[in-house]
Scaffold this motif. Sequence first.
Motif, PDB file in Angstrom:
ATOM      1  N   ASN A   3       0.830  -1.199   0.000  1.00  0.00           N
ATOM      2  CA  ASN A   3       0.000   0.000   0.000  1.00  0.00           C
ATOM      3  C   ASN A   3       0.863   1.247   0.000  1.00  0.00           C
ATOM      4  O   ASN A   3       2.051   1.193   0.294  1.00  0.00           O
ATOM      5  CB  ASN A   3      -0.902   0.023   1.240  1.00  0.00           C
ATOM      6  N   ARG A   4       0.225   2.372  -0.303  1.00  0.00           N
ATOM      7  CA  ARG A   4       0.917   3.652  -0.262  1.00  0.00           C
ATOM      8  C   ARG A   4       1.019   4.123   1.174  1.00  0.00           C
ATOM      9  O   ARG A   4       0.138   3.883   1.985  1.00  0.00           O
ATOM     10  CB  ARG A   4       0.160   4.696  -1.060  1.00  0.00           C
ATOM     11  N   LYS A   5       2.091   4.833   1.451  1.00  0.00           N
ATOM     12  CA  LYS A   5       2.286   5.409   2.780  1.00  0.00           C
ATOM     13  C   LYS A   5       2.839   6.806   2.595  1.00  0.00           C
ATOM     14  O   LYS A   5       3.846   7.002   1.915  1.00  0.00           O
ATOM     15  CB  LYS A   5       3.251   4.543   3.594  1.00  0.00           C
ATOM     16  N   SER A   6       2.189   7.775   3.172  1.00  0.00           N
ATOM     17  CA  SER A   6       2.689   9.149   3.134  1.00  0.00           C
ATOM     18  C   SER A   6       3.375   9.448   4.447  1.00  0.00           C
ATOM     19  O   SER A   6       2.957   8.977   5.504  1.00  0.00           O
ATOM     20  CB  SER A   6       1.535  10.130   2.929  1.00  0.00           C
ATOM     21  N   PHE A   7       4.435  10.232   4.389  1.00  0.00           N
ATOM     22  CA  PHE A   7       5.133  10.611   5.603  1.00  0.00           C
ATOM     23  C   PHE A   7       5.830  11.944   5.380  1.00  0.00           C
ATOM     24  O   PHE A   7       6.019  12.386   4.257  1.00  0.00           O
ATOM     25  CB  PHE A   7       6.152   9.541   6.032  1.00  0.00           C
ATOM     26  N   THR A  19       9.350   2.977   9.605  1.00  0.00           N
ATOM     27  CA  THR A  19      10.212   1.794   9.540  1.00  0.00           C
ATOM     28  C   THR A  19       9.413   0.527   9.840  1.00  0.00           C
ATOM     29  O   THR A  19       9.512  -0.468   9.109  1.00  0.00           O
ATOM     30  CB  THR A  19      11.385   1.926  10.536  1.00  0.00           C
ATOM     31  N   GLN A  20       8.590   0.567  10.868  1.00  0.00           N
ATOM     32  CA  GLN A  20       7.773  -0.595  11.221  1.00  0.00           C
ATOM     33  C   GLN A  20       6.781  -0.917  10.115  1.00  0.00           C
ATOM     34  O   GLN A  20       6.576  -2.083   9.780  1.00  0.00           O
ATOM     35  CB  GLN A  20       7.046  -0.348  12.541  1.00  0.00           C
ATOM     36  N   TRP A  21       6.169   0.106   9.551  1.00  0.00           N
ATOM     37  CA  TRP A  21       5.201  -0.112   8.474  1.00  0.00           C
ATOM     38  C   TRP A  21       5.878  -0.761   7.268  1.00  0.00           C
ATOM     39  O   TRP A  21       5.364  -1.722   6.695  1.00  0.00           O
ATOM     40  CB  TRP A  21       4.555   1.215   8.056  1.00  0.00           C
ATOM     41  N   LEU A  22       7.028  -0.250   6.881  1.00  0.00           N
ATOM     42  CA  LEU A  22       7.738  -0.769   5.716  1.00  0.00           C
ATOM     43  C   LEU A  22       8.169  -2.219   5.941  1.00  0.00           C
ATOM     44  O   LEU A  22       7.976  -3.073   5.066  1.00  0.00           O
ATOM     45  CB  LEU A  22       8.945   0.108   5.387  1.00  0.00           C
ATOM     46  N   LEU A  23       8.729  -2.520   7.095  1.00  0.00           N
ATOM     47  CA  LEU A  23       9.146  -3.896   7.392  1.00  0.00           C
ATOM     48  C   LEU A  23       7.949  -4.845   7.373  1.00  0.00           C
ATOM     49  O   LEU A  23       8.027  -5.956   6.848  1.00  0.00           O
ATOM     50  CB  LEU A  23       9.861  -3.958   8.740  1.00  0.00           C
ATOM     51  N   VAL A  35       9.898  -2.956  -6.631  1.00  0.00           N
ATOM     52  CA  VAL A  35      10.460  -1.615  -6.734  1.00  0.00           C
ATOM     53  C   VAL A  35       9.818  -0.755  -5.660  1.00  0.00           C
ATOM     54  O   VAL A  35       8.590  -0.745  -5.515  1.00  0.00           O
ATOM     55  CB  VAL A  35      10.181  -0.988  -8.126  1.00  0.00           C
ATOM     56  N   ILE A  36      10.620  -0.063  -4.901  1.00  0.00           N
ATOM     57  CA  ILE A  36      10.110   0.911  -3.940  1.00  0.00           C
ATOM     58  C   ILE A  36      10.356   2.281  -4.545  1.00  0.00           C
ATOM     59  O   ILE A  36      11.480   2.627  -4.902  1.00  0.00           O
ATOM     60  CB  ILE A  36      10.810   0.788  -2.571  1.00  0.00           C
ATOM     61  N   ASP A  37       9.308   3.051  -4.694  1.00  0.00           N
ATOM     62  CA  ASP A  37       9.373   4.353  -5.351  1.00  0.00           C
ATOM     63  C   ASP A  37       9.038   5.430  -4.333  1.00  0.00           C
ATOM     64  O   ASP A  37       7.923   5.471  -3.804  1.00  0.00           O
ATOM     65  CB  ASP A  37       8.373   4.375  -6.522  1.00  0.00           C
ATOM     66  N   ILE A  38       9.984   6.302  -4.049  1.00  0.00           N
ATOM     67  CA  ILE A  38       9.752   7.398  -3.120  1.00  0.00           C
ATOM     68  C   ILE A  38       9.639   8.672  -3.934  1.00  0.00           C
ATOM     69  O   ILE A  38      10.535   9.016  -4.699  1.00  0.00           O
ATOM     70  CB  ILE A  38      10.879   7.503  -2.073  1.00  0.00           C
ATOM     71  N   GLN A  39       8.529   9.360  -3.782  1.00  0.00           N
ATOM     72  CA  GLN A  39       8.269  10.587  -4.531  1.00  0.00           C
ATOM     73  C   GLN A  39       7.988  11.727  -3.567  1.00  0.00           C
ATOM     74  O   GLN A  39       7.409  11.510  -2.506  1.00  0.00           O
ATOM     75  CB  GLN A  39       7.056  10.424  -5.442  1.00  0.00           C
TER      76      GLN A  39
END
Length: 138
Positions: A3-7, A19-23, A35-39
């Motif tokens: 899922n998408r996560k905004s921060f 970090t916990q969400w990503l793991l 692929v992890i895409d950070i925009q």
Amino acid sequence: MLNRKSFTKTDNTATEELTQWLLSAISELPDGQYVIDIQEAKKKRSNDQNRLLHWWCRIIAEDTGASVNDVKDYFKTKFLMRPNPMGSGFIVGSTSTLKKADFATFLEEIHAEASTEFGIYLPSEADRAYDEYFGKEL
């Protein structure tokens, strides 16, 4: 599926929550390549800008006899139209995708057009009527 996560980045380290969400998200994926895409998040129009646009459209509609939707479509066509990259014709842009600065420019163009072409005064956010109007339920 990830899922998408905004921060919001506030320093050089990721927050504990991110970090916990990503793991957790990665651990749920089946084996494979990803692929992890950070925009960078775009600052979209503000709610106040959108309310001001709709207020102005109502004022112009009442003065001209046009519908509110026709007024909004007129200004979108006049100021947000661009050539169609897929071929002939044009595409009318959407206000929902405008960044705050672009939306501010759009509002400035509407304000000028209403005054010079239609002789309609549009109150600004600083006007007392703005607070009175937006203090009520839309």
